[in-house]
Design a protein around this motif. Sequence first.
Motif, PDB file in Angstrom:
ATOM      1  N   ALA A 326       0.858  -1.182   0.000  1.00 53.33           N
ATOM      2  CA  ALA A 326       0.000   0.000   0.000  1.00 53.33           C
ATOM      3  C   ALA A 326       0.899   1.238   0.000  1.00 53.33           C
ATOM      4  O   ALA A 326       2.109   1.151   0.228  1.00 53.33           O
ATOM      5  CB  ALA A 326      -0.911   0.000   1.225  1.00 53.33           C
ATOM      6  N   ALA A 327       0.292   2.395  -0.253  1.00 50.55           N
ATOM      7  CA  ALA A 327       1.067   3.636  -0.302  1.00 50.55           C
ATOM      8  C   ALA A 327       1.557   4.016   1.085  1.00 50.55           C
ATOM      9  O   ALA A 327       0.829   3.908   2.076  1.00 50.55           O
ATOM     10  CB  ALA A 327       0.214   4.760  -0.882  1.00 50.55           C
ATOM     11  N   ASP A 330       4.761   8.637   3.483  1.00 46.81           N
ATOM     12  CA  ASP A 330       5.802   9.444   2.842  1.00 46.81           C
ATOM     13  C   ASP A 330       5.325   9.938   1.483  1.00 46.81           C
ATOM     14  O   ASP A 330       5.544  11.098   1.114  1.00 46.81           O
ATOM     15  CB  ASP A 330       7.087   8.621   2.650  1.00 46.81           C
ATOM     16  N   LEU A 331       4.694   9.050   0.743  1.00 47.69           N
ATOM     17  CA  LEU A 331       4.157   9.411  -0.574  1.00 47.69           C
ATOM     18  C   LEU A 331       2.898  10.251  -0.446  1.00 47.69           C
ATOM     19  O   LEU A 331       2.765  11.302  -1.093  1.00 47.69           O
ATOM     20  CB  LEU A 331       3.873   8.144  -1.387  1.00 47.69           C
ATOM     21  N   LEU A 332       1.959   9.817   0.376  1.00 49.42           N
ATOM     22  CA  LEU A 332       0.677  10.512   0.490  1.00 49.42           C
ATOM     23  C   LEU A 332       0.837  11.963   0.913  1.00 49.42           C
ATOM     24  O   LEU A 332       0.093  12.841   0.459  1.00 49.42           O
ATOM     25  CB  LEU A 332      -0.220   9.769   1.486  1.00 49.42           C
ATOM     26  N   ASP A 333       1.807  12.226   1.768  1.00 50.04           N
ATOM     27  CA  ASP A 333       2.004  13.584   2.281  1.00 50.04           C
ATOM     28  C   ASP A 333       2.506  14.558   1.216  1.00 50.04           C
ATOM     29  O   ASP A 333       2.490  15.777   1.444  1.00 50.04           O
ATOM     30  CB  ASP A 333       2.986  13.572   3.448  1.00 50.04           C
ATOM     31  N   LEU A 334       2.936  14.054   0.082  1.00 50.81           N
ATOM     32  CA  LEU A 334       3.443  14.926  -0.977  1.00 50.81           C
ATOM     33  C   LEU A 334       2.329  15.633  -1.739  1.00 50.81           C
ATOM     34  O   LEU A 334       2.556  16.669  -2.372  1.00 50.81           O
ATOM     35  CB  LEU A 334       4.292  14.118  -1.965  1.00 50.81           C
ATOM     36  N   TYR A 363      -5.078   1.881   5.435  1.00 54.01           N
ATOM     37  CA  TYR A 363      -4.131   1.582   4.371  1.00 54.01           C
ATOM     38  C   TYR A 363      -4.688   2.151   3.067  1.00 54.01           C
ATOM     39  O   TYR A 363      -5.896   2.176   2.858  1.00 54.01           O
ATOM     40  CB  TYR A 363      -3.891   0.075   4.244  1.00 54.01           C
ATOM     41  N   TYR A 364      -3.779   2.580   2.219  1.00 48.11           N
ATOM     42  CA  TYR A 364      -4.185   3.244   0.981  1.00 48.11           C
ATOM     43  C   TYR A 364      -3.641   2.465  -0.216  1.00 48.11           C
ATOM     44  O   TYR A 364      -2.435   2.443  -0.464  1.00 48.11           O
ATOM     45  CB  TYR A 364      -3.677   4.691   0.967  1.00 48.11           C
TER      46      TYR A 364
END
Length: 492
Positions: A326-327, A330-334, A363-364
């Motif tokens: 899942a993502a 770190d990625l989602l916060d961008l 979870y994403y």
Amino acid sequence: MKYFKNRTAFKFALLFTLLCSLQGCSDFLEQEPGTQISITEQLKNKQGMLQAVNGMYRGLEANVRGGVFPVYADVQGGNLKFTPSTTASSLGLISIPSPITNLYSFEDQSDNSNFSSFYSNSYSTINQSNLILEFVDALPDATEAEKNQIKAEALTVRAYSHFLLSEVYSQNYSYTDDASHLGIVYNKASLVQGLTYPARETVANTYTLIIDDITKALNLYADASLLTGPAYSYFNKTSAKALLARVYLSKKDWKNAYETSNDIILNSRVSLVNSADYIAQWEQPDLPVSEILLEFTIPKTTDGTASGSLSVPFGYTSATVYGDYAASQDLLDLYESNDIRKQLFLEKTIPTLVNLQFENKKYYFTKKFQGNPGYVAFRLSEQYLIRAEAALKLNNPEKAKADINTIRARSNATLLTDTNNLEELLFIERRKELCFEGHLLFDIARNKKDISRNDGCISLNCSLTYPSPKYIMPIPRYNINLNPNLKQNESY
């Protein structure tokens, strides 16, 4: 969507693996006589040759879609984290998936490398392309244009397979000032031409050979593929140029990277997916987004059953059936809150074992791969980002900003108003736009950045400082033992 339903093509792909390269097949000498007769018979006419070309693509597709390769760049770079187990004995427990246990901790072992099958399968595909190139001119029932088209596709597949091997097994092009560090073995002849023990090229020579294969191919392509199915299923002149643009980017040949990506953007007749359709197109099952330049589609049997897809590692089907990845936060916060790309993440709450207690955690999962999606090799968004990076390095920051803003505008993200810190902003834009498509680690290495994994990292080693020999994988020990001229990577 094109699927390889022809059983003969599938059998031919398997047959070719018996004639794998020196790097991946120790029993070639025992199998050569019978196999060589079969290959000669298979390639004696156009029908058999086209089945061979189809089989070559089948092998390539299986190699980039299966195993660890499709998750490698994103999980190592920090875009991914792991999901809880659904197995009764380890329900809710998070652990490193067994196929990547060693490499995720930057401790892959040459004796039992997580990437060993990718190495041997890549050279098997290369051997397939070489056999096709060696037999095609003798076809009695193909026109010169048809022979040239076959050559073009085989040359491009050969170049692409070598390029992927270089990304995984060789340090980035500018690791040394003159790219004199170790590249890969570049095979331009099949084993039916004789048994050899090739040494690794330098990275500079490796890239020269890759570019030479692609440029030769570009002069041979016809207007239409000889194979059935949508144009995006196979290499054509446009997708071969997309590969060339990526190679130039990796080489930091900014002028050629700019000109090649610019040519694709202006002349490919492919347009970016518009904002209104962006999410819906990614969510559609089995079909690629309209801006695709090449998708290696998955095989299906005659009854319509798929052998696997990218939804296996990344997808979510039910509370008990979902992918291992899942993502990461770190990625989602961008992403900005109004960025439509955030809608590509499916939020699910899953019971997770924490300190021997179950906690409901979110979870994403990505929506990029729905149903039975194929491997996304090239799409137009990447070309805009290649052109932006090349423009920036060619001292044209305004053009770079404009290309970044083209992607950001489509995503409803805030547009850049100045050219400050463009290099970092471009790196982040690539990470957001191309996530789950196998770019991040190679972008990190090209930009000589450190690896930093935070959310969800369960390794003892969650970061890596550039430069490090651990940015690349070890050559499998089996192949080192087989070829006395094959030199191992540092630290392995």
